[in-house]
Design a protein around this motif. Structure first.
Motif, PDB file in Angstrom:
ATOM      1  N   ALA A  83      48.158  55.819  27.044  1.00  0.00           N
ATOM      2  CA  ALA A  83      48.630  56.631  25.923  1.00  0.00           C
ATOM      3  C   ALA A  83      50.088  57.036  26.129  1.00  0.00           C
ATOM      4  N   GLN A  84      50.429  57.443  27.352  1.00  0.00           N
ATOM      5  CA  GLN A  84      51.803  57.840  27.650  1.00  0.00           C
ATOM      6  C   GLN A  84      52.776  56.681  27.462  1.00  0.00           C
ATOM      7  N   ALA A  85      52.303  55.476  27.749  1.00  0.00           N
ATOM      8  CA  ALA A  85      53.156  54.295  27.617  1.00  0.00           C
ATOM      9  C   ALA A  85      53.191  53.762  26.193  1.00  0.00           C
ATOM     10  N   GLY A  86      52.412  54.360  25.306  1.00  0.00           N
ATOM     11  CA  GLY A  86      52.411  53.935  23.917  1.00  0.00           C
ATOM     12  C   GLY A  86      51.608  52.680  23.639  1.00  0.00           C
ATOM     13  N   VAL A  87      50.678  52.338  24.554  1.00  0.00           N
ATOM     14  CA  VAL A  87      49.888  51.118  24.359  1.00  0.00           C
ATOM     15  C   VAL A  87      48.388  51.426  24.343  1.00  0.00           C
ATOM     16  N   GLY A  88      48.042  52.676  24.101  1.00  0.00           N
ATOM     17  CA  GLY A  88      46.641  53.066  24.114  1.00  0.00           C
ATOM     18  C   GLY A  88      45.785  52.289  23.134  1.00  0.00           C
ATOM     19  N   ASP A  89      46.371  51.832  22.037  1.00  0.00           N
ATOM     20  CA  ASP A  89      45.606  51.092  21.028  1.00  0.00           C
ATOM     21  C   ASP A  89      45.404  49.629  21.412  1.00  0.00           C
ATOM     22  N   ARG A  90      46.022  49.192  22.517  1.00  0.00           N
ATOM     23  CA  ARG A  90      45.894  47.797  22.946  1.00  0.00           C
ATOM     24  C   ARG A  90      44.971  47.627  24.152  1.00  0.00           C
ATOM     25  N   VAL A  91      44.398  48.730  24.616  1.00  0.00           N
ATOM     26  CA  VAL A  91      43.538  48.663  25.806  1.00  0.00           C
ATOM     27  C   VAL A  91      42.204  49.333  25.521  1.00  0.00           C
ATOM     28  N   ARG A  92      41.120  48.639  25.895  1.00  0.00           N
ATOM     29  CA  ARG A  92      39.779  49.210  25.843  1.00  0.00           C
ATOM     30  C   ARG A  92      39.305  49.395  27.282  1.00  0.00           C
ATOM     31  N   TRP A  93      38.698  50.551  27.544  1.00  0.00           N
ATOM     32  CA  TRP A  93      38.265  50.872  28.906  1.00  0.00           C
ATOM     33  C   TRP A  93      36.741  50.852  28.972  1.00  0.00           C
ATOM     34  N   GLU A  94      36.207  50.173  29.989  1.00  0.00           N
ATOM     35  CA  GLU A  94      34.758  50.082  30.163  1.00  0.00           C
ATOM     36  C   GLU A  94      34.396  50.380  31.619  1.00  0.00           C
ATOM     37  N   ARG A  95      33.328  51.147  31.792  1.00  0.00           N
ATOM     38  CA  ARG A  95      32.841  51.415  33.149  1.00  0.00           C
ATOM     39  C   ARG A  95      31.743  50.412  33.502  1.00  0.00           C
ATOM     40  N   HIS A  96      31.937  49.695  34.597  1.00  0.00           N
ATOM     41  CA  HIS A  96      30.944  48.749  35.107  1.00  0.00           C
ATOM     42  C   HIS A  96      30.904  48.822  36.626  1.00  0.00           C
ATOM     43  N   GLU A  97      29.727  48.695  37.193  1.00  0.00           N
ATOM     44  CA  GLU A  97      29.585  48.453  38.622  1.00  0.00           C
ATOM     45  C   GLU A  97      29.446  46.941  38.762  1.00  0.00           C
ATOM     46  N   LEU A  98      30.556  46.280  39.020  1.00  0.00           N
ATOM     47  CA  LEU A  98      30.600  44.824  39.005  1.00  0.00           C
ATOM     48  C   LEU A  98      29.605  44.251  40.010  1.00  0.00           C
ATOM     49  N   GLY A  99      28.923  43.219  39.573  1.00  0.00           N
ATOM     50  CA  GLY A  99      27.820  42.680  40.347  1.00  0.00           C
ATOM     51  C   GLY A  99      26.489  43.190  39.840  1.00  0.00           C
ATOM     52  N   VAL A 100      26.537  44.321  39.119  1.00  0.00           N
ATOM     53  CA  VAL A 100      25.345  44.884  38.477  1.00  0.00           C
ATOM     54  C   VAL A 100      25.449  44.706  36.969  1.00  0.00           C
TER      55      VAL A 100
END
Length: 212
Positions: A83-100
């Motif tokens: 958001a501070q960098a002005g690109v918040g609308d270009r990134v989606r954040w997902e929580r994953h425990e990779l391998g699960v």
């Protein structure tokens, strides 16, 4: 040696990010910058995104990014940085425990930067899933430490460092569908907390998916 039970992975990383200030530098990984700067922006998956420096850099270059991490605190910080960098609308954040669990979809770039951990991580499975997530014509970029820093006299925890050939064998990517564009060991300066100067070697692999 530190031995941590596998079920503690999420708790370990959450505690690390909640333990104080920033964990990482806030700058994108140099080998990501080197290997991706010449690619046409598209969709990108950043595995183990931490506080978001790589994802924010990619977004600033025109990529549409999905950033993935096991720590909610890390993802909250990453979203704030985007958001501070002005690109918040270009990134989606997902929580994953990779391998699960693993993100859905396919991507023009899948980046796995230093997916090495003091808690158990099924690295071969995760990197195999990463390869499966690359769209035809897309890129898989993997960067891993090749060993401990030269000044490290005793390993602080158990970890198996890959070789350049060993990771290729573990991935078993079909030659008719993949091209190896980079396979290299890069040495960088490394300074211990006590100020001892030395170096650390990293391995970098860049693959292009040429077929389905």
């Amino acid at each position: 040696m530190t031995h941590i039970h596998p079920t503690q992975a999420a708790e370990f990383w959450e505690a690390r990010y909640q333990g104080g200030g920033p964990v990482w530098s806030g700058r994108p990984n140099p080998l990501l910058v080197r290997e991706v700067s010449d690619l046409e922006p598209g969709t990108a998956l950043d595995l183990g995104c931490g506080e978001g420096a790589d994802a924010v850099w990619l977004a600033s270059r025109g990529w549409r990014v999905t950033g993935v991490d096991i720590s909610r605190t890390a993802l909250e910080r990453a979203a704030g940085h985007a958001a501070q960098a002005g690109v918040g609308d270009r990134v989606r954040w997902e929580r994953h425990e990779l391998g699960v669990t693993f993100p859905e979809g396919s991507f023009d770039l899948v980046s796995a930067q230093f997916l090495q951990s003091p808690v158990p991580l099924d690295q071969d499975t995760v990197l195999g899933m990463a390869a499966d997530a690359v769209a035809p014509g897309g890129t898989l970029l993997i960067v891993l430490h090749a060993g401990w820093p030269s000044w490290q006299e005793e390993a602080p925890f158990d970890v198996e460092f890959p070789t350049l050939a060993g990771l290729l064998a573990a991935l078993s990517l079909p030659e008719e569908s993949w091209t190896v564009e980079t396979r290299e060991t890069v040495r960088k300066p490394s300074v211990s907390p006590e100020g001892v100067e030395g170096y650390r070697d990293d391995h970098v692999w860049r693959f292009r998916r040429t077929g389905h």
